[in-house]
Design an enzyme around this catalytic site. Structure first.
Site, PDB file in Angstrom:
ATOM      1  CG  ASN A 117      -1.862   1.160   1.281  1.00 28.67           C
ATOM      2  OD1 ASN A 117      -1.947   1.952   0.342  1.00 28.67           O
ATOM      3  ND2 ASN A 117      -2.592   1.288   2.379  1.00 28.67           N
TER       4      ASN A 117
ATOM      5  CE  LYS B  73      -0.457   3.105   4.784  1.00 20.61           C
ATOM      6  NZ  LYS B  73      -0.349   3.253   6.252  1.00 20.61           N
TER       7      LYS B  73
ATOM      8  CG  HIS C  35      -5.857   1.359   5.500  1.00 23.64           C
ATOM      9  ND1 HIS C  35      -5.413   2.338   6.372  1.00 23.64           N
ATOM     10  CD2 HIS C  35      -4.799   0.543   5.285  1.00 23.64           C
ATOM     11  CE1 HIS C  35      -4.146   2.118   6.652  1.00 23.64           C
ATOM     12  NE2 HIS C  35      -3.753   1.031   6.010  1.00 23.64           N
TER      13      HIS C  35
ATOM     14  CD  GLU D  50      -3.245   5.255   6.876  1.00 19.30           C
ATOM     15  OE1 GLU D  50      -2.183   4.954   7.430  1.00 19.30           O
ATOM     16  OE2 GLU D  50      -3.405   5.193   5.634  1.00 19.30           O
TER      17      GLU D  50
ATOM     18  CD  GLU E 235      -3.164  -2.806   7.422  1.00 16.92           C
ATOM     19  OE1 GLU E 235      -1.994  -2.670   7.034  1.00 16.92           O
ATOM     20  OE2 GLU E 235      -4.092  -2.053   7.074  1.00 16.92           O
TER      21      GLU E 235
ATOM     22  N   GLY F 179       2.462   2.257  10.806  1.00 13.89           N
ATOM     23  CA  GLY F 179       3.337   3.415  10.663  1.00 13.89           C
ATOM     24  C   GLY F 179       3.992   3.883  11.937  1.00 13.89           C
TER      25      GLY F 179
ATOM     26  CB  SER G 223       5.406  -1.590  11.903  1.00 14.48           C
ATOM     27  OG  SER G 223       4.880  -0.304  12.187  1.00 14.48           O
TER      28      SER G 223
END
Length: 318
Positions: free
Chosen positions: A74, A76, A158, A160, A228, A234, A274
């Protein structure tokens, strides 16, 4: 591909135990601050009950789901035409294990560039799509437009988009249903916040998100579930292999109880948070980790290739 004699760890940790860095045991430190000052908050690792895995070792590939090991990258909101040209060149030159399904998800505006120059060994995904057909929806991208560019997959749910854009479970489920109805595969993301894990709600949160997909999708044939944990995306923090395995087992058990044993058996459940070239092999050894969804490390061609090739860690001997 050589077979490595590596007995599977028969124990998995409670999915609600507090995360730790590195190996088993110990707490983790979260750094933050304002005005240049940095403060440290320590979260003590709580004791978790270990339970025996009923699966044990396997003589061939230690992978609970059928199908190929799956690794998605991904990208992003990263990249320029120049940097993506370099990344695609690195991926084209990489030697990737053939028994892995590899997918990359560039930003929308670079999908055509990537699709036109990337090796056919790697498929292309979008990072999001609209809930239905195109029309007067400013800023949105329809599934049909993605198909027109040759996208085979789309990432939905996701964290985010859940926590920053505020997409809810029902909305995400409907998007997944429409994408599947148009022949585009779905990488369905689930995962808990740090506060939810500390509160012992990991399973509750993940199952609620799963149910929204299950209530909407017409079939699971073209769905990959990506677990996730939000606290690991991140941040440099990563769930221990045992913590990740425990959640993956719980997800597979949920599918068996709430969808069907067949879906539970064949659906690939991948891990994200990560993942990098240093920790991927140990994570890949876990039987219910069927691949990875990779963020930052997917922007580095050689490191992403290392993660793809961690499939060799799935080879175990009884």
């Amino acid at each position: 591909m050589s077979i490595v004699s590596t007995p599977m760890n028969p124990r998995v940790m409670n999915p609600n135990s507090v995360v730790s860095t590195g190996h088993l045991g110990g707490g983790f430190r979260r750094l933050g601050g304002s005005g240049g000052a940095r403060s440290s908050v320590f979260f003590e690792n709580v004791d978790s009950q270990l339970r025996m895995s009923s699966r044990g070792s396997r003589a061939v590939v230690a992978m609970a789901a059928s199908g190929k090991f799956f690794v998605g990258g991904n990208w992003k909101c990263n990249g320029t035409k120049e940097s993506i040209t370099k990344l695609v060149s690195d991926l084209n030159e990489a030697k990737l294990e053939p028994d892995v399904e590899v997918v990359v998800a560039p930003p929308f505006i670079y999908i055509d560039q990537v699709k036109g120059s990337l090796t056919s060994q790697i498929e292309v995904s979008a990072q999001n799509c609209w809930i239905g057909n195109g029309g007067a929806f400013t800023g949105e991208i329809s599934v049909d437009q993605l198909k027109d560019l040759g996208c085979q997959w789309v990432i939905l749910g996701h964290s985010e988009r859940r926590h920053i854009i505020k997409e809810d479970d029902e909305f995400i489920g409907k998007k997944a249903a429409y994408a599947l109805s148009r022949g585009v595969g779905v990488i369905a993301c689930i995962g808990e916040l740090l506060s939810e894990r500390v509160a012992g709600k990991t399973s509750e949160v993940c199952f609620k998100q799963l149910k929204a997909f299950a209530d909407a999708v017409p079939s699971w044939d073209n769905v990959v579930i990506a677990y996730e944990p939000v606290w690991a995306i991140g941040t440099g923090k990563v769930a221990t292999p045992q913590q990740a395995q425990e959640v993956h087992v719980a997800v597979r058990d949920w599918l068996k109880s709430n969808v069907s044993a067949e879906v539970a058996s064949k659906t690939r459940i991948i891990y994200g948070g990560s993942v990098n070239g240093s920790n991927c092999a140990e994570l890949a050894e876990q039987e219910d980790i069927d691949g990875f969804l990779v963020g930052g490390a997917s922007l580095k061609g050689p490191e992403f290739a290392t993660i793809v090739n961690s499939v060799t860690s799935k080879k175990v001997a009884a």
